[in-house]
Design a protein around this motif. Structure first.
Motif: not given
Lengths: 634, 328
Positions: A106-125
């Motif tokens: 929410l506070l940063q928005y410079g990360h790439t889509t791959a990073v987002l995928q990593n992050l959210l995928g990690y949360l879902s696993l």
């Protein structure tokens, strides 16, 4: 850094400290570049190594946790790897949780889509972390659907949040969707409303794509929400985020379900093929038996050369056209069609006749609705309007500008008026070259004929091109003299186009409130004024126009809509380019100084990237002006 | 060097409304006057005297609603007319009378012309579109008893019947009906059994008109598109496409084959009448007289071949009468 596994009980907290300190000093890349691949390999199958790794990151002190976690998330090659490396860190450590669920999303928005995928995928696993995922989705949706966020946050941030939402959606399981369906629906409805309200086409598209995706998720059977918009790389990329490619390690077969569900929903209902008992089998006529050949030969055909396609003739006189278009006889649609198609050329060929009936014709065209389905009806109508306006500018401009501020017109009609004025102004201000039509390096502003929300891009492009070529422009001024010159037809009418439009903008009518809800039209009006200002270069009225425009911009400079602000900045650019330098400095010095400080403010603090860029360009222009003055020997 | 197309032999004016249907009655022996019946949009049926070229009688029986079909039943004394007032009227015109003897309330709100077939002395079969959307009803006249109702199967989605033709191979054989529908298909129905024998998709657009030559078992249909479709009926009573012919302008309102089966005429939306040879559909002539859509064409039934005429009625309120290929 290699570890020797032994049967030893070792404490890794020292290593964690080192890691943390290095990361916080900004050396994440170096150390994690070595560490992460190493750890990835060893943790692949070895549980002990996994536990060691988890201990490693858990022991990093809080004050350095953020740097470490950030580094890991960015560097991990996939969500499963991240899961192996970090374990349940986000559940156990508050700081890590904050970084992952709030700060990075929410506070940063410079990360790439791959990073987002990593992050959210990690949360879902993992199930423990999965609840976090839901919370994250809730917060993301709250932001997405809040109207103030849509209005004030930069487009890049909104794109980032939309991507995050889509990835979260792709990780949701069926029972969760069930329980969460109502809230998803509510957020979607609110969010879609704010997004569609925006004046920027990119934001509108973002809203549409996300809403469609949410609708697809919650309504797996039955009709889904479908918007009409142009597909481009961005939308395709966003849509691809909805479908997860399954990683090769153990993962719930959710992604596959997603895909098959979507495929099922997309299968068109096989139409009841009209199974006829006997389909048409074309029997090629064999040559008839000779006995039958003769009898036809004694029928001699007549001359059929006159048999051609039937063409409806369009009327040849302007007054006939008016009769056909305004007439109430709705039967003769063929004639109506032919008239609409032929009108523009007729108007241009008969200027004298047009001038007699110009206002009437303009009135009819403004109210002309499509009676039959003609291709390019809107374009035909617009070209006819432009033709009428250029043939008899002053009365028709008076009529059109007065109608712009009248009651009971649709927004579409008001914007059409603006488009027509701009196109006609462009035509009038361009010298009609006889013979060679070569412009030396000049960039003709190519405002496209088709109306549409993309005109704003063209106008902006126009001004940008102008700014880029501005030094060349003065050259072009001279070379223009070498070519065949002819009077600038826009000169005598520029004021008639410009001033009526700028007059009543602050007077609200019952159906039309420029300063209130109709900020889309205000945005278009501002852009129109910018173009008219730009086209008024070398006219007599340009200084007066400049002053009026400056006042207008000053009044509106704090408008909340970024599209309007972009328009205002374009106005300033046009002004600086069109009004001769001496006049600017003689008549408008104080206003210009105030404007300069305003521009500086915009450049630093405006949330919209385009506004900042335009402000910067304006400041550069002003700098150049000043320099030129200093260069001229007094 | 081909000759330019001929001009009409004469033109009948005076209907004051678009002409939708025409029917000749010239077969009677002398001193019977050859007559032409025309039905107009204003509800009148005009009886034209072909010797004086004037209207002998005007019949008003459809409440000023458009008359779109007129046919004689065995001579000029009995007339059948169909109008947009949803009625079919039977007239008695003998000895100067002009009265409606009977009428059938069809409840049909479309434009499908009915088709008559004489099956025995004084007995006729009439096929007409019924109230229900896709059905065709066969009535026996003058008793007005229903013989059968031809319903397409459920889900066939043929649409409204657009044109009908009842025929029988020879006297005594089973009457059959050819019906053209809104979806562009032509269906062959067996009237006695009430079921469809064959169906053929001839056009992509509604079939506007069709005609059939029972001797050669070949038929032709025209539609709102640019194609004329010729189809044939084989021994198994199956319809097959025989040939198609592409026209210059789209839209055919009416097709009719001359009784001697040598030529046929089409009435076009492009204001032109086209004449083709029936054998191989060789284009023979394009008659360009009218200034609006031609609604109907009809060949006369003169016993003397040299007197044969072709009449065409148009939206421009004129009836043009031509003498063309009369010598063969």
């Amino acid at each position: 850094v290699c570890f020797i596994p032994g049967g030893l009980d070792c404490s890794i907290s020292f290593v964690s400290h080192v890691l943390g300190k290095v990361c916080v000093h900004g050396r994440q890349k170096e150390i994690l570049g070595v560490l992460v691949p190493c750890l990835t390999d060893v943790t692949k199958s070895d549980c002990i190594w996994q536990r060691i790794c988890w201990r490693l990151v858990e022991c990093v002190p809080d004050r350095w946790m953020e740097a470490v976690v950030l580094g890991f998330v960015q560097r991990a090659p996939g969500a499963d790897v991240l899961s192996r490396l970090l374990g349940n860190l986000v559940v156990k450590n508050k700081k890590a949780q904050f970084v992952v669920t709030q700060k990075m999303l929410l506070l940063q928005y410079g990360h790439t889509t791959a990073v987002l995928q990593n992050l959210l995928g990690y949360l879902s696993l993992e199930s423990l972390r999965h609840t976090l995922l839901l919370r994250v989705l809730q917060e993301l949706l709250e932001t997405w659907s809040s109207s103030s966020a849509v209005k004030h946050s930069p487009v890049e941030q909104q794109l980032y949040i939309s991507k995050a939402i889509l990835i979260c959606l792709s990780h949701l399981k069926e029972p969760e969707i069930e329980s969460y369906r109502q809230e998803l629906l509510t957020s979607m409805m609110e969010g879609v409303k704010c997004h569609l309200d925006s004046s920027l086409p990119q934001l509108r598209r973002l809203g549409m794509v996300v809403a469609e995706s949410i609708s697809l998720k919650i309504n797996t059977e039955g009709p889904v929400l479908k918007f009409e918009y142009e597909e481009d790389n961005e939308t395709r990329e966003l849509k691809s985020l909805l479908v997860q490619t399954p990683p090769f390690c153990v993962v719930p077969s959710l992604p596959d379900d997603d895909r098959s569900e979507e495929a099922g929903a997309a299968l068109p209902l096989v139409p009841e093929s009209n199974e006829k008992p006997h389909t048409a089998a074309a029997v090629t006529p064999d040559e008839e038996s000779d006995a039958e050949l003769d009898s036809d030969d004694d029928l001699v055909p007549y001359d059929m050369s006159e048999d051609k396609e039937l063409k409806i003739k369009a009327p040849v006189y302007i007054r006939d056209c008016i009769e056909v278009l305004a007439g109430s006889r709705s039967e003769d649609v063929d004639k109506w069609e032919a008239t609409v198609k032929a009108l523009e050329s007729l108007v241009r060929k008969n200027p004298a006749a047009t001038r007699e009936v110009s206002v009437e014709l303009a009135k009819i065209l403004l109210h002309l609705e499509e009676k039959t389905c003609i291709e390019g009806f809107v374009e035909l109508r617009q070209r006819a309007q432009v033709a009428v306006l250029t043939t008899d500018p002053i009365p028709v401009a008076k009529y059109l500008t007065s109608q712009f501020y009248s009651l009971n017109y649709s927004l579409r009609q008001r914007m059409d008026i603006l488009d027509v004025l701009v196109l006609a102004a462009q035509e009038l201000s361009c010298p009609k070259f006889r013979g060679k039509t070569k412009h030396s390096g000049a960039q003709k502003p190519c405002i496209q004929l088709l109306p549409g929300s993309d005109s704003s891009k063209d106008w902006r492009r126009v001004v940008d091109e102008r700014i880029k070529s501005k030094t060349r422009r003065f050259d072009m001024g001279q070379s223009r003299v070498e070519l065949a010159s002819c009077p600038n037809e826009f000169n005598s009418v520029a004021g008639h186009f410009f001033f009526p439009l700028i007059q009543h903008f602050d007077r609200p009518l019952t159906t039309f409130d420029l300063l209130g809800e109709d900020h889309l039209v205000l945005g278009r009006l501002v852009h129109t004024l910018a173009v008219l200002m730009y086209l008024a270069v070398n006219t007599v009225a340009v200084t007066a126009m400049g002053k009026a425009l400056l006042e207008f911009v000053w009044a509106l400079r704090f408008h909340t809509d970024s599209y309007v602000r972009q328009g205002l900045l374009s106005c300033i650019s046009s002004l600086l380019l069109s009004v001769p330098t001496e006049r600017i400095l003689a008549d408008m010095t104080e206003e210009l100084l105030e404007t300069q400080s305003w521009l500086g403010d915009v450049m630093e603090k405006d949330p919209d990237g385009d506004c900042r860029r335009l402000a910067l360009q304006n400041l550069l222009l002003m700098e150049n002006l000043k320099k030129k003055l200093e260069a001229v020997p007094s | 060097m081909a000759l330019p197309p001929p001009d009409p032999q004469f033109v009948l004016r005076g209907t004051s409304a678009a002409v939708h249907t025409l029917h000749f009655s010239c077969g009677g022996p002398e001193p019977d006057i050859p007559l032409l019946f025309s039905g107009s949009e204003n509800g009148f049926i005009h009886v034209w005297n072909l010797k004086t070229h004037r209207v002998d009688t005007a019949l008003d029986g459809h409440g000023r609603k458009s008359v779109y079909c007129v046919q004689t039943m065995g001579g000029k004394d009995r007339l059948l007319s169909q109008g947009r007032d949803q009625r079919i009227c039977l007239w008695d015109l003998a000895e100067g009378r002009t009265s409606v003897t009977d009428s059938v309330f069809t409840e049909h709100v479309g434009f499908c012309r009915c088709s008559l077939l004489k099956v025995a002395q004084g007995r006729w079969l009439m096929a007409m579109a019924a109230r229900s959307l896709e059905e065709v009803q066969i009535l026996e006249l003058p008793s007005k008893t229903s013989v059968c109702t031809l319903k397409p199967e459920v889900g066939a989605k043929l649409g409204m019947p657009m044109c009908l033709k009842l025929w029988q191979l020879n006297c005594g054989s089973q009457p059959v009906l050819l019906a053209g529908y809104e979806d562009g298909s032509v269906v062959l129905w067996n009237v006695s059994m009430g079921k469809a024998l064959s169906q053929l998709i001839c056009h992509q657009e509604p079939v506007m008109s069709l005609d059939f030559d029972s001797e050669k078992a070949k038929g032709i249909s025209g539609s709102s598109e640019k194609v004329l479709s010729i189809w044939s009926l084989n021994e198994q009573q199956n319809l097959q496409v025989y040939k198609t012919h592409e026209l210059v302008n789209a839209g055919i309102s009416d097709i009719t084959i001359r009784p001697d089966k040598k030529i046929l005429a089409t009435a076009g939306w492009d204001h032109r009448i086209r004449i083709f040879g029936w054998k191989k559909l060789k284009p023979l002539a394009v008659l360009d007289y009218h200034t609006a859509t031609v609604h109907c064409v009809s060949f006369s039934d003169h016993s003397n071949p040299r007197e044969r005429l072709l009449a065409a009625g148009s939206k421009d309120q004129r009836i043009s009468v031509w003498s063309i290929y009369a010598q063969t």
